[in-house]
Design a protein around this motif. Structure first.
Motif, mmCIF file in Angstrom:
data_model
loop_
_atom_site.group_PDB
_atom_site.id
_atom_site.type_symbol
_atom_site.label_atom_id
_atom_site.label_comp_id
_atom_site.label_asym_id
_atom_site.label_seq_id
_atom_site.Cartn_x
_atom_site.Cartn_y
_atom_site.Cartn_z
ATOM 1 N N ARG A 1 36.994 45.284 3.838
ATOM 2 C CA ARG A 1 37.738 45.163 2.582
ATOM 3 C C ARG A 1 39.235 45.349 2.811
ATOM 4 N NH1 ARG A 1 32.947 47.581 1.154
ATOM 5 N NH2 ARG A 1 33.765 49.708 1.264
ATOM 6 N N ARG A 2 39.598 46.249 3.706
ATOM 7 C CA ARG A 2 41.018 46.450 4.016
ATOM 8 C C ARG A 2 41.604 45.219 4.708
ATOM 9 N NH1 ARG A 2 41.349 52.005 7.077
ATOM 10 N NH2 ARG A 2 43.544 51.394 7.220
ATOM 11 N N ILE A 3 40.847 44.624 5.615
ATOM 12 C CA ILE A 3 41.305 43.392 6.274
ATOM 13 C C ILE A 3 41.443 42.279 5.240
ATOM 14 C CG2 ILE A 3 40.645 41.579 7.908
ATOM 15 C CD1 ILE A 3 39.381 43.862 9.639
ATOM 16 N N ALA A 4 40.454 42.156 4.356
ATOM 17 C CA ALA A 4 40.504 41.125 3.320
ATOM 18 C C ALA A 4 41.718 41.316 2.409
ATOM 19 C CB ALA A 4 39.210 41.134 2.505
ATOM 20 N N ALA A 5 42.073 42.566 2.125
ATOM 21 C CA ALA A 5 43.240 42.833 1.274
ATOM 22 C C ALA A 5 44.539 42.361 1.927
ATOM 23 C CB ALA A 5 43.324 44.326 0.951
ATOM 24 N N VAL A 6 44.604 42.435 3.235
ATOM 25 C CA VAL A 6 45.779 41.928 3.954
ATOM 26 C C VAL A 6 45.721 40.407 4.036
ATOM 27 C CG1 VAL A 6 47.008 41.905 6.171
ATOM 28 C CG2 VAL A 6 46.062 44.055 5.301
ATOM 29 N N LEU A 7 44.550 39.870 4.347
ATOM 30 C CA LEU A 7 44.434 38.434 4.561
ATOM 31 C C LEU A 7 44.495 37.619 3.269
ATOM 32 C CD1 LEU A 7 41.791 38.149 7.421
ATOM 33 C CD2 LEU A 7 44.287 37.996 7.557
ATOM 34 N N HIS B 1 39.783 30.069 8.435
ATOM 35 C CA HIS B 1 40.026 30.942 7.285
ATOM 36 C C HIS B 1 38.761 31.060 6.438
ATOM 37 C CE1 HIS B 1 44.728 30.428 6.961
ATOM 38 N NE2 HIS B 1 44.373 31.221 7.970
ATOM 39 N N ASP B 2 38.133 29.921 6.154
ATOM 40 C CA ASP B 2 36.923 29.919 5.324
ATOM 41 C C ASP B 2 35.804 30.745 5.964
ATOM 42 O OD1 ASP B 2 38.252 28.282 3.517
ATOM 43 O OD2 ASP B 2 37.259 26.442 4.198
ATOM 44 N N ALA B 3 35.602 30.579 7.259
ATOM 45 C CA ALA B 3 34.537 31.316 7.954
ATOM 46 C C ALA B 3 34.820 32.816 7.947
ATOM 47 C CB ALA B 3 34.395 30.805 9.384
ATOM 48 N N LEU C 1 33.933 38.434 5.572
ATOM 49 C CA LEU C 1 34.592 39.568 4.907
ATOM 50 C C LEU C 1 34.067 39.736 3.486
ATOM 51 C CD1 LEU C 1 38.299 39.038 6.049
ATOM 52 C CD2 LEU C 1 36.680 40.738 6.924
ATOM 53 N N GLY C 2 33.852 38.624 2.815
ATOM 54 C CA GLY C 2 33.374 38.662 1.437
ATOM 55 C C GLY C 2 32.002 39.295 1.280
ATOM 56 N N GLN C 3 31.221 39.301 2.332
ATOM 57 C CA GLN C 3 29.896 39.915 2.260
ATOM 58 C C GLN C 3 29.983 41.430 2.086
ATOM 59 O OE1 GLN C 3 28.166 38.372 5.870
ATOM 60 N NE2 GLN C 3 27.805 36.364 4.960
ATOM 61 N N ALA C 4 31.161 42.002 2.343
ATOM 62 C CA ALA C 4 31.355 43.446 2.165
ATOM 63 C C ALA C 4 32.204 43.758 0.938
ATOM 64 C CB ALA C 4 32.010 44.044 3.414
ATOM 65 N N ALA C 5 32.522 42.752 0.142
ATOM 66 C CA ALA C 5 33.424 42.945 -0.993
ATOM 67 C C ALA C 5 32.897 43.947 -2.015
ATOM 68 C CB ALA C 5 33.709 41.609 -1.675
ATOM 69 N N ALA C 6 31.591 43.963 -2.233
ATOM 70 C CA ALA C 6 31.012 44.829 -3.262
ATOM 71 C C ALA C 6 30.409 46.105 -2.697
ATOM 72 C CB ALA C 6 29.957 44.054 -4.044
ATOM 73 N N GLY C 7 30.571 46.337 -1.414
ATOM 74 C CA GLY C 7 29.992 47.532 -0.795
ATOM 75 C C GLY C 7 29.481 47.215 0.596
ATOM 76 N N ARG D 1 27.565 40.074 12.948
ATOM 77 C CA ARG D 1 28.260 38.890 12.429
ATOM 78 C C ARG D 1 29.738 39.219 12.192
ATOM 79 N NH1 ARG D 1 24.488 37.703 9.179
ATOM 80 N NH2 ARG D 1 25.221 38.788 7.332
ATOM 81 N N PHE D 2 29.996 40.398 11.665
ATOM 82 C CA PHE D 2 31.362 40.841 11.402
ATOM 83 C C PHE D 2 32.154 40.950 12.704
ATOM 84 C CE2 PHE D 2 34.095 44.645 9.880
ATOM 85 C CZ PHE D 2 35.138 43.817 9.493
ATOM 86 N N VAL D 3 31.577 41.565 13.708
ATOM 87 C CA VAL D 3 32.266 41.708 14.995
ATOM 88 C C VAL D 3 32.537 40.333 15.611
ATOM 89 C CG1 VAL D 3 32.025 42.571 17.366
ATOM 90 C CG2 VAL D 3 31.493 44.061 15.426
ATOM 91 N N ARG D 4 31.570 39.414 15.502
ATOM 92 C CA ARG D 4 31.778 38.066 16.044
ATOM 93 C C ARG D 4 32.914 37.342 15.320
ATOM 94 N NH1 ARG D 4 26.214 38.071 16.143
ATOM 95 N NH2 ARG D 4 26.079 36.754 14.298
#
Length: 166
Positions: free
Chosen positions: A51-57, A87-89, A94-100, A110-113
Motif C-alpha cells: 500500500r505504501r508503494i502504491a501510494a507513491v506510484l 505499470h498495469d501488471a 499492488l491492488g490485491q493488498a489495497a483492502a488489507g 507474486r508480490f516479490v516477483r
C-alpha cells in the motif's frame, strides 16, 4: 539511484525528472523493506508496504502516463507501450493488498516477483526514458508534464510544499 545515467546526463536538473527520481528512490527503499518482511514471513507487513508503494506510484504513474509518455509515444511507441503494460501488471499485484492482507497464499511470491519487474522498470526509466526525454522534449512539453504533477501532487514533497530532499 546510485550510478544511474541521470546523474551524468543532467536529467535531474529538471524538476519533473528530479521528482520522478525521488519517487523511484523511495520505492527502491520500500522494496528493501518488503524483502526483509518476506524473510520474516510477515505477510501483513508486506501488504502494508504494498500500500505504501502504491501510494507513491499512484501520482508517479499519473505523471508518466498523462504527462511524459504521451510526449514520447510518437518517437518511441513500442517502449512506451511496454512501460505502460508493466505499470498495469505492477498495479494489479499492488491492488490485491489495497483492502488489507491478501488471503491468497501465492500472493507474497507474486508480490516479490512483480517487485523484480518494478526494479527493472525503474532502471529502464532512469537509464532510457529520462535521458531520451531530456533530449526530445521542449520547454512547453515540460510545462505540460509539470501541469500533471501540479494536479496530482507528490508523495515525496515536504510538508511546506517544496520538494523533499534526500
Amino acid at each position: 539511484m546510485l550510478g544511474s545515467v541521470c546523474e551524468y546526463c543532467g536529467c535531474q536538473t529538471l524538476a519533473a525528472i528530479d521528482e520522478l527520481t525521488r519517487e523511484h528512490d523511495t520505492v527502491v527503499n520500500l522494496i528493501g523493506e518488503v524483502r526483509a518482511a518476506r524473510a520474516a514471513a510477515d505477510t501483513g507487513g508486506m501488504a502494508d508496504l504494498a500500500r505504501r508503494i502504491a501510494a507513491v506510484l499512484g501520482p508517479h504513474t499519473e505523471v508518466e502516463e498523462k504527462g511524459l509518455f504521451p510526449l514520447l509515444a510518437g518517437e518511441f511507441p513500442d517502449q512506451v507501450a511496454a512501460l505502460e503494460a508493466e505499470h498495469d501488471a505492477i498495479e494489479a499485484v499492488l491492488g490485491q493488498a489495497a483492502a488489507g492482507t491478501p488471503t491468497d497464499p501465492a500472493w507474497p511470491d507474486r508480490f516479490v516477483r512483480i517487485l523484480d519487474v518494478l526494479r527493472d522498470h525503474i532502471l529502464k526509466e532512469q537509464d532510457g526514458v529520462f535521458p531520451a526525454a531530456l533530449i526530445s522534449l521542449s520547454g512547453a512539453d515540460w510545462d505540460a508534464v509539470d501541469a500533471v504533477r501540479a494536479r496530482v501532487g507528490s508523495p515525496t514533497a515536504s510538508p511546506a510544499g517544496g520538494p523533499a530532499r534526500r
